[in-house]
Design a protein around this motif. Structure first.
Motif, PDB file in Angstrom:
ATOM      1  N   PHE A  23     -50.740  -6.732  33.156  1.00 14.08           N
ATOM      2  CA  PHE A  23     -52.383  -7.004  33.516  1.00 14.08           C
ATOM      3  C   PHE A  23     -53.215  -6.145  32.430  1.00 14.08           C
ATOM      4  O   PHE A  23     -52.834  -5.210  31.943  1.00 14.08           O
ATOM      5  N   LYS A  24     -54.503  -6.437  32.542  1.00 14.23           N
ATOM      6  CA  LYS A  24     -55.360  -5.692  31.647  1.00 14.23           C
ATOM      7  C   LYS A  24     -56.724  -5.487  32.392  1.00 14.23           C
ATOM      8  O   LYS A  24     -57.207  -6.686  33.119  1.00 14.23           O
TER       9      LYS A  24
ATOM     10  N   TYR B  44     -61.145 -21.342  30.618  1.00 15.75           N
ATOM     11  CA  TYR B  44     -60.015 -21.201  31.622  1.00 15.75           C
ATOM     12  C   TYR B  44     -59.099 -20.186  30.816  1.00 15.75           C
ATOM     13  O   TYR B  44     -59.128 -20.089  29.702  1.00 15.75           O
ATOM     14  N   HIS B  45     -58.315 -19.658  31.623  1.00 13.48           N
ATOM     15  CA  HIS B  45     -57.059 -18.575  31.092  1.00 13.48           C
ATOM     16  C   HIS B  45     -55.825 -19.151  31.621  1.00 13.48           C
ATOM     17  O   HIS B  45     -55.643 -19.741  32.294  1.00 13.48           O
ATOM     18  N   ASP B  46     -54.871 -18.784  30.982  1.00 15.09           N
ATOM     19  CA  ASP B  46     -53.312 -18.950  31.318  1.00 15.09           C
ATOM     20  C   ASP B  46     -52.941 -17.824  32.435  1.00 15.09           C
ATOM     21  O   ASP B  46     -51.839 -17.859  32.453  1.00 15.09           O
ATOM     22  N   PHE B  47     -53.685 -17.120  32.749  1.00 16.15           N
ATOM     23  CA  PHE B  47     -53.512 -15.765  33.599  1.00 16.15           C
ATOM     24  C   PHE B  47     -54.611 -15.926  34.644  1.00 16.15           C
ATOM     25  O   PHE B  47     -55.508 -16.431  34.716  1.00 16.15           O
TER      26      PHE B  47
ATOM     27  N   ILE C 122     -54.438 -10.906  35.098  1.00 17.66           N
ATOM     28  CA  ILE C 122     -52.960 -10.444  35.720  1.00 17.66           C
ATOM     29  C   ILE C 122     -52.121 -11.734  35.189  1.00 17.66           C
ATOM     30  O   ILE C 122     -52.440 -13.032  35.409  1.00 17.66           O
ATOM     31  N   SER C 123     -50.999 -11.328  34.634  1.00 18.40           N
ATOM     32  CA  SER C 123     -49.831 -12.288  34.328  1.00 18.40           C
ATOM     33  C   SER C 123     -49.266 -13.014  35.477  1.00 18.40           C
ATOM     34  O   SER C 123     -48.833 -12.260  36.476  1.00 18.40           O
ATOM     35  N   PRO C 124     -49.061 -14.234  35.291  1.00 13.75           N
ATOM     36  CA  PRO C 124     -48.504 -15.036  36.451  1.00 13.75           C
ATOM     37  C   PRO C 124     -46.932 -14.496  36.801  1.00 13.75           C
ATOM     38  O   PRO C 124     -46.515 -14.392  37.810  1.00 13.75           O
ATOM     39  N   ASN C 125     -46.207 -14.108  35.545  1.00 21.66           N
ATOM     40  CA  ASN C 125     -44.952 -13.283  35.578  1.00 21.66           C
ATOM     41  C   ASN C 125     -44.962 -12.031  36.208  1.00 21.66           C
ATOM     42  O   ASN C 125     -43.906 -11.658  36.918  1.00 21.66           O
TER      43      ASN C 125
END
Length: 289
Positions: free
Chosen positions: A15-16, A32-35, A88-91
């Motif tokens: 996350f950032k 859009y974002h990938d996260f 936030i990363s989905p992972n």
């Protein structure tokens, strides 16, 4: 030739956080974002548009934006626009889930209710505000284990957010306004994204003239219907490839019916061939809007 929607950066961390205050009223285009993204609104004269839903923000509102959702802030004047943004990363959610803690449930509930905005009572907001202040402080901390402290505070925020959402069914906010026809078009596209979709077919399903919906969609969103469909399919294909599907399977599973067209669109969008999708770490700057 139309430009694609920008994908504004690649998240390399779990996350950032960004804490921002500015007075720019420049027009930000849909992207859009990938996260996933949380926006904690603190002050300003701002509305937020997510997938055709428009929300007028009040201080301490929380905006949820899922990965792949097209969105933009609408900044109405030069009033200071203050916010905390968390990517936030989905992972990261997947890892937490494997540990037995489904902290992604708050996002899932928002999606199920087809809304993006939370507005808690003053009492409940106070519980989150103290954690929010500590998250802001963590951005500049040089104390021992500062990064671990930030991670701990972020997890605490997610836990508290999920608890409050589970206990407060009436906190979900609907959009203040959105064009009903645009909402119908977006809903139909997203429900049938992997099927054969043409503008004629969409017009037939919502009982309106083809030319009318094309011009209306362009005026309301800044995009053509065709571009929106392509962008959604490219994002979906990228998820399939990253999950281990072959490029060919991802192409057709995401709704493309021509591999050559898919390959060209993908390379134009992401700057690399689909074959590198699973490992491409783009050095693009993440722009927090």
């Amino acid at each position: 030739m139309e430009h694609t929607y920008p994908k504004t950066g690649y998240l390399k961390n779990d996350f950032k956080l960004f804490y921002l205050t500015d007075t720019s009223s420049s027009d930000i285009q849909y992207h859009y974002h990938d996260f996933h993204k949380l926006l904690i609104f603190l002050r300003g004269n701002v509305s937020y548009s997510v997938e055709g839903r428009l929300y007028s923000l009040q201080p301490k509102d929380i905006v949820f934006v899922h990965a792949g959702e097209f969105h933009k802030p609408i900044i109405h004047d030069h009033s200071p626009y203050e916010r905390l943004i968390i990517y936030i990363s989905p992972n990261y959610f997947a890892v937490l889930s494997e540990m037995g803690y489904d902290l992604f449930s708050c996002f899932q509930k928002m999606q199920k209710q087809e809304t993006n905005l939370l507005r808690f009572s003053e009492n409940d907001t106070t519980k989150l505000s103290s954690i929010t202040k500590e998250l802001v402080s963590s951005l500049h901390s040089t104390q021992f284990a500062a990064s671990l402290w930030q991670r701990t505070k972020f997890i605490e925020y997610l836990i508290q957010l999920n608890r409050l959402l589970l206990d407060n069914e009436d906190t979900l906010m609907t959009e203040i306004s959105s064009h009903p026809i645009i909402r119908k078009i977006l809903h139909y596209i997203n429900e049938h994204l992997t099927e054969e979709l043409t503008i004629d077919h969409i017009a037939e399903q919502i009982f309106l003239n083809r030319s009318y919906i094309m011009h209306l969609f362009k005026d309301e969103t800044g995009s053509s219907i065709g571009k929106y469909i392509t962008e959604k399919r490219l994002f979906l294909a990228k998820q399939y490839i990253s999950a281990g599907d072959s490029v060919t399977d991802a192409c057709f599973k995401s709704g493309f019916n021509n591999y050559s067209s898919f390959y060209h669109a993908y390379k134009t969008k992401y700057g690399s061939s689909p074959k590198t999708a699973a490992s491409d770490i783009l050095p693009a700057h993440i722009y927090p809007e």
